[in-house]
Design a protein around this motif. Structure first.
Motif, PDB file in Angstrom:
ATOM      1  N   THR A 143       0.776  -1.155  -0.135  1.00  0.00           N
ATOM      2  CA  THR A 143      -0.172  -0.219   0.123  1.00  0.00           C
ATOM      3  C   THR A 143       0.904   1.340  -0.071  1.00  0.00           C
ATOM      4  OG1 THR A 143      -1.587  -1.119   1.257  1.00  0.00           O
ATOM      5  CG2 THR A 143      -1.933   1.189   1.169  1.00  0.00           C
ATOM      6  N   ASP A 144       0.801   2.038  -0.918  1.00  0.00           N
ATOM      7  CA  ASP A 144       1.403   3.211  -1.103  1.00  0.00           C
ATOM      8  C   ASP A 144       1.236   4.393  -0.021  1.00  0.00           C
ATOM      9  OD1 ASP A 144       2.894   2.199  -3.320  1.00  0.00           O
ATOM     10  OD2 ASP A 144       1.523   3.217  -4.768  1.00  0.00           O
ATOM     11  N   SER A 148      -2.810   3.900  -2.820  1.00  0.00           N
ATOM     12  CA  SER A 148      -3.030   2.631  -3.944  1.00  0.00           C
ATOM     13  C   SER A 148      -2.415   1.442  -3.613  1.00  0.00           C
ATOM     14  CB  SER A 148      -2.556   3.370  -5.135  1.00  0.00           C
ATOM     15  OG  SER A 148      -1.251   3.988  -5.006  1.00  0.00           O
ATOM     16  N   ARG A 149      -2.679   0.819  -4.206  1.00  0.00           N
ATOM     17  CA  ARG A 149      -2.099  -0.816  -3.903  1.00  0.00           C
ATOM     18  C   ARG A 149      -1.297  -1.192  -5.351  1.00  0.00           C
ATOM     19  NH1 ARG A 149      -6.127  -4.047  -4.664  1.00  0.00           N
ATOM     20  NH2 ARG A 149      -5.341  -5.845  -3.545  1.00  0.00           N
ATOM     21  N   GLU A 150      -0.268  -1.875  -5.044  1.00  0.00           N
ATOM     22  CA  GLU A 150       0.705  -2.494  -5.948  1.00  0.00           C
ATOM     23  C   GLU A 150       1.510  -3.804  -5.457  1.00  0.00           C
ATOM     24  OE1 GLU A 150       4.794  -0.357  -5.786  1.00  0.00           O
ATOM     25  OE2 GLU A 150       3.511   1.331  -5.197  1.00  0.00           O
ATOM     26  N   GLY A 151       2.563  -4.112  -6.123  1.00  0.00           N
ATOM     27  CA  GLY A 151       3.300  -5.153  -5.550  1.00  0.00           C
ATOM     28  C   GLY A 151       2.849  -6.282  -6.292  1.00  0.00           C
ATOM     29  N   TRP A 152       2.223  -7.590  -5.465  1.00  0.00           N
ATOM     30  CA  TRP A 152       1.488  -8.667  -6.178  1.00  0.00           C
ATOM     31  C   TRP A 152       0.202  -8.509  -5.600  1.00  0.00           C
ATOM     32  CZ3 TRP A 152       4.287 -12.143  -8.855  1.00  0.00           C
ATOM     33  CH2 TRP A 152       3.785 -13.347  -9.396  1.00  0.00           C
ATOM     34  N   LEU A 153      -0.761  -8.209  -6.571  1.00  0.00           N
ATOM     35  CA  LEU A 153      -1.929  -8.153  -6.652  1.00  0.00           C
ATOM     36  C   LEU A 153      -2.704  -9.606  -6.995  1.00  0.00           C
ATOM     37  CD1 LEU A 153      -2.457  -4.649  -8.029  1.00  0.00           C
ATOM     38  CD2 LEU A 153      -2.211  -5.046  -5.763  1.00  0.00           C
ATOM     39  N   GLY A 167       6.560  -1.307  -5.742  1.00  0.00           N
ATOM     40  CA  GLY A 167       6.279  -2.688  -5.379  1.00  0.00           C
ATOM     41  C   GLY A 167       6.901  -3.729  -6.133  1.00  0.00           C
ATOM     42  N   SER A 168       7.760  -3.564  -6.924  1.00  0.00           N
ATOM     43  CA  SER A 168       8.507  -4.463  -7.509  1.00  0.00           C
ATOM     44  C   SER A 168       9.270  -5.288  -6.589  1.00  0.00           C
ATOM     45  CB  SER A 168       9.549  -4.007  -8.557  1.00  0.00           C
ATOM     46  OG  SER A 168      10.405  -2.704  -8.117  1.00  0.00           O
ATOM     47  N   MET A 169       9.798  -4.814  -5.447  1.00  0.00           N
ATOM     48  CA  MET A 169      10.510  -5.680  -4.468  1.00  0.00           C
ATOM     49  C   MET A 169       9.613  -6.752  -3.739  1.00  0.00           C
ATOM     50  SD  MET A 169      10.871  -2.807  -1.372  1.00  0.00           S
ATOM     51  CE  MET A 169       9.446  -2.022  -0.491  1.00  0.00           C
ATOM     52  N   SER A 391       5.171  15.786  -0.569  1.00  0.00           N
ATOM     53  CA  SER A 391       5.612  14.320   0.089  1.00  0.00           C
ATOM     54  C   SER A 391       5.252  12.995  -0.695  1.00  0.00           C
ATOM     55  CB  SER A 391       4.491  14.040   1.235  1.00  0.00           C
ATOM     56  OG  SER A 391       3.261  13.907   0.827  1.00  0.00           O
ATOM     57  N   ALA A 392       5.695  11.769  -0.223  1.00  0.00           N
ATOM     58  CA  ALA A 392       5.751  10.842  -1.070  1.00  0.00           C
ATOM     59  C   ALA A 392       4.188  10.446  -1.507  1.00  0.00           C
ATOM     60  CB  ALA A 392       6.280   9.556  -0.305  1.00  0.00           C
ATOM     61  N   ALA A 393       3.154  10.824  -0.476  1.00  0.00           N
ATOM     62  CA  ALA A 393       1.696  10.774  -0.779  1.00  0.00           C
ATOM     63  C   ALA A 393       1.106  11.378  -1.820  1.00  0.00           C
ATOM     64  CB  ALA A 393       1.045  10.836   0.479  1.00  0.00           C
TER      65      ALA A 393
END
Length: 471
Positions: A143-144, A148-153, A167-169, A391-393
């Protein structure tokens, strides 16, 4: 989890234990220092790692959607940029079973997203080395900061791996910062009946003992956040845009709605080449999954991902990113406007070239507050300068997109159309397959437009707080 600890007989046991726990080696002959655990990105300071540059990722994966279990072997080829006694990889979750550097086992430990590797011997500066990580487990969804959601969905029939910004990590170890780009080869095995779709070109597809293996190759440099993997049931379409192969994968539930716009991929690419220069990659296409499984589109390299059937404007936006964002990639996440401002401006140009509003008319409507349906939406674009999100958000907030595009229109106003479109094409060519930041862009524009005063554009529109004077 100690691996291959070298014993020094003359040292006491307590000293030997300390040697196994610290990053630098004990004993004589040590000349290296540990690589950094981040590259000090202004918004994601732990992203990426110092001390080396990855040139190639070789990923061998197997995924069982029912068990939600991923097995992976990642082999990274890298060049040391300093003498290294240890180095870090980014990997979130997963169980690391073994690490080797070259042909020798290496010691390693975990701390959050950091996988610290201590090779059997130091790695010399400019030395090319290979590190192989064997790992497995249930890959995580990230969760960013913006929610928002990323990585492995996980999806209704498989999974979708997305990486922007970090999310690639979640599915492979690496140097996960946009400043380190590499070539990729991906081999993935899934249950028979499912497909695995990734970046670049499909080299082979074989089925044996109830499982199918897909081999993908992406030869041009790619930032890890642009790597993708879609696993599920897809309708596959192969076509060409001139000599360029176009490969699309569409969830069957979205096939009918997607067909008309995806059929225009060759048309959009021809138009974009006229505006931005030669297409930078060796293939193109798209991945369309169900909207319920994904909340946003992403410009994954050579094959952008869409949440359901895209409209033509969204298709133009994500394909324009192949030039601006994928080929020319931001130096850090502060430079997102170089992605999103350019892709948004591409939408304006498409409208201008196809009977819609001119880019200047879109600019005027945004400035006057008439472009959006609500006053609040119109005011959001002035919340902060596009080159300096707070910010990152907020690196994907409206000023990055809309005000970023307005910066380009202001440049066009100052330098004129002929010089401006030369700048768009030249920028994509000058930094092809590389990285750039805002200072690189402003310097490039000034070099291409000598004698023009662009100070107000940079000071008020790119870096200035609040709504600038019209000028």
């Amino acid at each position: 989890m100690a691996r291959s600890v070298r014993l020094v007989p003359t040292l006491p046991a307590a000293t030997l234990l300390a040697c196994a726990l610290v990053l630098t080696a004990c004993g004589g002959g040590v000349h290296g220092t540990p690589g950094g655990s981040g590259v000090r990105d202004p918004y994601f300071p732990k992203a990426g790692n110092g001390g080396y540059d990855v040139t190639h990722y070789g990923l061998r994966l197997a995924y069982d959607p029912d068990a939600h279990h991923l097995t992976g072997t990642a082999t990274l080829t890298a060049r040391a940029t300093k003498d290294l006694s240890a180095f870090n990889l980014d990997l979130l979750g997963m169980e690391v079973e073994k690490v080797t550097v070259g042909r020798e086992s290496a010691r390693f430990n975990r701390a959050g997203q950091e996988l610290t590797v201590r090779p059997h011997g130091d790695i010399d500066r400019d030395e090319t080395f290979r590190v192989t990580v064997r790992y497995s487990g249930a890959p995580e969804t990230v969760t960013d900061p913006d929610g928002s959601r990323e990585g492995w969905l996980r999806t209704s029939d498989g999974a979708l791996a997305l990486g922007e910004p970090t999310g690639s990590m979640a599915w492979f170890p690496g140097n996960h910062h946009p400043s380190d780009k590499a070539a990729y080869d991906l081999t993935v095995t899934v249950p028979k009946g499912l497909r695995a779709v990734s970046n670049g070109e499909l080299r082979s597809e074989t089925t044996a003992r109830g499982r199918t293996t897909f081999v993908w190759h992406a030869g041009e440099p790619m930032a890890s956040y642009l790597a993708t993997l879609a696993i599920g049931r897809f309708d596959i379409s192969r076509s060409r845009a001139g000599d360029l192969p176009v490969y699309t994968a569409v969830d069957p539930a979205e096939a009918a709605a997607s067909r008309p716009v995806l059929g225009r991929v060759p048309e959009v690419l021809r138009w974009a080449e006229g505006r931005f220069g030669a297409y930078p990659f060796s293939s193109s296409g798209a991945i369309v999954d169900r909207a319920a499984d994904l909340g946003y589109a992403l410009e994954t390299q050579s094959r952008p991902v869409f949440p359901g059937a895209p409209g033509i404007t969204l298709l133009v936006h994500e394909l324009a990113h192949q030039w601006y964002g994928d080929s020319v990639t931001p130096e850090s996440w502060r430079d997102m406007w170089l992605n999103e401002g350019f892709a948004t401006y591409a939408e304006w140009l498409w409208e201008e070239d196809h009977g819609g509003q001119s880019a200047q008319e879109t600019f005027d409507a945004l400035y006057s507050g008439d472009h959006f349906d609500t006053q609040e939406a119109g005011e959001e674009i002035w919340a902060f300068p596009p080159a300096d999100p707070p910010s990152a958000a907020r690196i994907s907030d409206p000023p990055v997109y809309w005000r970023g595009a307005m910066v380009l229109q202001k440049v066009r106003q100052v330098v004129g159309d002929e010089r401006f479109f030369g700048i768009l094409r030249g920028w994509a060519a000058e930094y092809r397959y590389g990285n750039a930041d805002s200072a690189d862009f402003t310097a490039y524009v000034e070099k291409r437009a000598p004698g023009e005063d662009l100070s107000a554009v940079w000071d008020e529109w790119l870096h200035g707080e609040g709504k600038p004077e019209r000028g």
